[in-house]
Write a protein that holds these residues in place. Structure first.
Motif, PDB file in Angstrom:
ATOM      1  N   ALA A  29       0.872  -1.409   0.180  1.00 37.20           N
ATOM      2  CA  ALA A  29      -0.121  -0.073  -0.417  1.00 37.20           C
ATOM      3  C   ALA A  29       0.817   1.297   0.118  1.00 37.20           C
ATOM      4  O   ALA A  29       0.555   2.204  -1.092  1.00 37.20           O
ATOM      5  CB  ALA A  29      -0.929  -0.077   1.639  1.00 37.20           C
ATOM      6  N   THR A  30       1.936   1.087   0.783  1.00 38.62           N
ATOM      7  CA  THR A  30       2.633   2.283   0.601  1.00 38.62           C
ATOM      8  C   THR A  30       3.356   2.364  -0.512  1.00 38.62           C
ATOM      9  O   THR A  30       4.181   3.665  -1.113  1.00 38.62           O
ATOM     10  CB  THR A  30       4.045   2.834   1.877  1.00 38.62           C
ATOM     11  OG1 THR A  30       2.668   2.277   2.650  1.00 38.62           O
ATOM     12  CG2 THR A  30       5.013   3.523   1.998  1.00 38.62           C
ATOM     13  N   VAL A  31       3.467   1.433  -0.975  1.00 36.41           N
ATOM     14  CA  VAL A  31       4.523   1.642  -2.379  1.00 36.41           C
ATOM     15  C   VAL A  31       3.589   2.316  -3.220  1.00 36.41           C
ATOM     16  O   VAL A  31       3.471   3.290  -4.181  1.00 36.41           O
ATOM     17  CB  VAL A  31       5.366   0.078  -2.499  1.00 36.41           C
ATOM     18  CG1 VAL A  31       5.551   0.388  -4.269  1.00 36.41           C
ATOM     19  CG2 VAL A  31       6.276  -0.729  -1.834  1.00 36.41           C
ATOM     20  N   ALA A  32       2.620   1.826  -3.177  1.00 32.77           N
ATOM     21  CA  ALA A  32       1.229   1.773  -4.728  1.00 32.77           C
ATOM     22  C   ALA A  32       1.133   3.603  -4.399  1.00 32.77           C
ATOM     23  O   ALA A  32       0.780   4.084  -5.316  1.00 32.77           O
ATOM     24  CB  ALA A  32       0.100   1.359  -4.323  1.00 32.77           C
ATOM     25  N   GLY A  33       0.849   4.098  -3.154  1.00 29.75           N
ATOM     26  CA  GLY A  33       1.179   5.349  -2.590  1.00 29.75           C
ATOM     27  C   GLY A  33       1.753   5.766  -3.263  1.00 29.75           C
ATOM     28  O   GLY A  33       1.757   7.315  -4.159  1.00 29.75           O
ATOM     29  N   ALA A  39       4.281   9.435 -10.548  1.00 30.09           N
ATOM     30  CA  ALA A  39       2.986   9.751 -11.533  1.00 30.09           C
ATOM     31  C   ALA A  39       2.217  10.747 -12.037  1.00 30.09           C
ATOM     32  O   ALA A  39       2.578  11.161 -13.143  1.00 30.09           O
ATOM     33  CB  ALA A  39       1.771   8.323 -12.154  1.00 30.09           C
ATOM     34  N   ASP A  40       2.157  11.030 -11.181  1.00 26.23           N
ATOM     35  CA  ASP A  40       1.772  13.039 -11.041  1.00 26.23           C
ATOM     36  C   ASP A  40       2.746  13.200 -10.811  1.00 26.23           C
ATOM     37  O   ASP A  40       2.264  14.724 -12.026  1.00 26.23           O
ATOM     38  CB  ASP A  40       0.835  13.266  -9.497  1.00 26.23           C
ATOM     39  CG  ASP A  40       0.496  14.194 -10.048  1.00 26.23           C
ATOM     40  OD1 ASP A  40      -0.534  14.422 -10.353  1.00 26.23           O
ATOM     41  OD2 ASP A  40       0.798  15.163  -9.064  1.00 26.23           O
ATOM     42  N   ARG A  44       2.444  15.430 -14.778  1.00 28.91           N
ATOM     43  CA  ARG A  44       2.405  17.284 -14.162  1.00 28.91           C
ATOM     44  C   ARG A  44       3.737  17.548 -15.637  1.00 28.91           C
ATOM     45  O   ARG A  44       4.622  19.135 -15.554  1.00 28.91           O
ATOM     46  CB  ARG A  44       3.202  17.458 -13.272  1.00 28.91           C
ATOM     47  CG  ARG A  44       2.436  17.766 -12.100  1.00 28.91           C
ATOM     48  CD  ARG A  44       2.311  17.845 -10.868  1.00 28.91           C
ATOM     49  NE  ARG A  44       1.033  17.232  -9.967  1.00 28.91           N
ATOM     50  CZ  ARG A  44       0.438  18.689  -9.972  1.00 28.91           C
ATOM     51  NH1 ARG A  44       0.585  20.202  -9.824  1.00 28.91           N
ATOM     52  NH2 ARG A  44      -0.773  18.284  -8.913  1.00 28.91           N
ATOM     53  N   GLY A  45       4.534  16.948 -16.293  1.00 23.23           N
ATOM     54  CA  GLY A  45       5.891  16.904 -16.777  1.00 23.23           C
ATOM     55  C   GLY A  45       7.570  17.302 -16.527  1.00 23.23           C
ATOM     56  O   GLY A  45       8.144  17.776 -17.111  1.00 23.23           O
ATOM     57  N   GLY A  96      -0.154   2.272 -15.043  1.00 24.87           N
ATOM     58  CA  GLY A  96       0.358   3.160 -17.145  1.00 24.87           C
ATOM     59  C   GLY A  96       1.463   3.621 -16.968  1.00 24.87           C
ATOM     60  O   GLY A  96       1.570   4.489 -18.489  1.00 24.87           O
ATOM     61  N   VAL A  97       2.208   3.734 -16.070  1.00 26.22           N
ATOM     62  CA  VAL A  97       3.468   4.348 -16.507  1.00 26.22           C
ATOM     63  C   VAL A  97       4.770   3.617 -16.685  1.00 26.22           C
ATOM     64  O   VAL A  97       5.078   2.586 -16.208  1.00 26.22           O
ATOM     65  CB  VAL A  97       4.187   5.208 -14.686  1.00 26.22           C
ATOM     66  CG1 VAL A  97       5.131   5.742 -15.696  1.00 26.22           C
ATOM     67  CG2 VAL A  97       2.852   6.173 -14.865  1.00 26.22           C
TER      68      VAL A  97
END
Length: 241
Positions: A29-33, A39-40, A44-45, A96-97
């Motif tokens: 769960a920590t890794v997913a967060g 990914a965000d 954002r570039g 999807g990254v």
């Protein structure tokens, strides 16, 4: 204080950051967060590459202190970083990254071997590259590996995600009134032995003019704030800047 916005960054994560509430290993769960925040940042570039430590599984220095021969202990620690890198890759790819893991110790059935030009090409194609197995040599920490890869990838900055929100005059967990630095010079860090990163890593960043941004990776959403030049962090840079 508003800090500059950096485009291409190397994010250094400690192995302990992947443990979550546990005392050992990898918390999915920590890794997913964490992967969601990375990914965000990409969306954002920002161009991103990562180095992940292995202290949540095995730490070479601790192993040597417990009786292992130092070089062997360090190699064991390097293998732990590969496990962590694969865990982060898995979490990112679920979002999807596109991600590639490159190891300084060749293990072609598991991940790519580290080749600088190939890593640069992956980043040019918009992929996140995770560098594993440190430098491939014993007696060098993952901090030094992070500084080395940041220089090789021509990164604008090295972001070090820790469990505290910057560099303090003393350990804030032990000294409640310790003061946080907004900015620091590399020479001050080395002269005062402030333990931002090990001395070899700090010197590498100083010589290649790569700022080090120290921030709390465990605070949800903090990576985006710090990447935007906001949030709470300490930036270590050359004094003339």
């Amino acid at each position: 204080m508003t800090r500059p916005r950096f485009n291409r960054i190397l994010l250094k994560l400690s192995g302990e950051a992947l443990m979550g509430p546990g005392q050992f290993g990898i918390d999915p769960a920590t890794v997913a967060g964490m992967a969601a925040e990375i990914a965000d940042a990409k969306q954002r570039g920002h161009e991103l590459c990562l180095v992940v430590g292995g202290g949540n599984i095995f730490r070479g220095v601790a192993g040597a202190a417990a009786g292992f021969e130092r070089a062997s202990a360090d190699y064991m620690g390097m293998l732990a970083t590969v496990m962590n890198a694969l865990a982060v890759q898995n979490a990112l790819e679920k979002l999807g990254v596109e991600t590639r893991v490159q190891s300084a110790i060749p293990m072609d059935n598991v991940c790519e071997r580290y080749i600088r030009r190939r890593a640069v090409r992956h980043m040019e194609k918009g992929r996140i590259v995770i560098f594993a197995a440190g430098t491939g040599n014993p007696y060098f920490t993952t901090d030094t590996a992070a500084a080395l890869r940041a220089a090789e990838m021509s990164c604008d900055a090295l972001f070090k995600g820790t469990s505290v929100d910057g560099v303090y005059t003393a350990d804030p967990k032990k000294v409640p009134d310790a003061k946080r630095y907004e900015t620091l010079g590399f020479s001050r860090v080395l002269a005062d032995d402030l333990r931002v990163m090990d001395a070899a890593a700090v010197a590498l960043c100083r010589d290649n003019n790569i700022p080090i941004v120290v921030f709390n990776i465990r605070q949800p959403g903090n990576l985006a704030h710090v990447l935007a030049g906001e949030g709470t962090a300490t930036i270590v840079q050359n004094e003339e800047i």
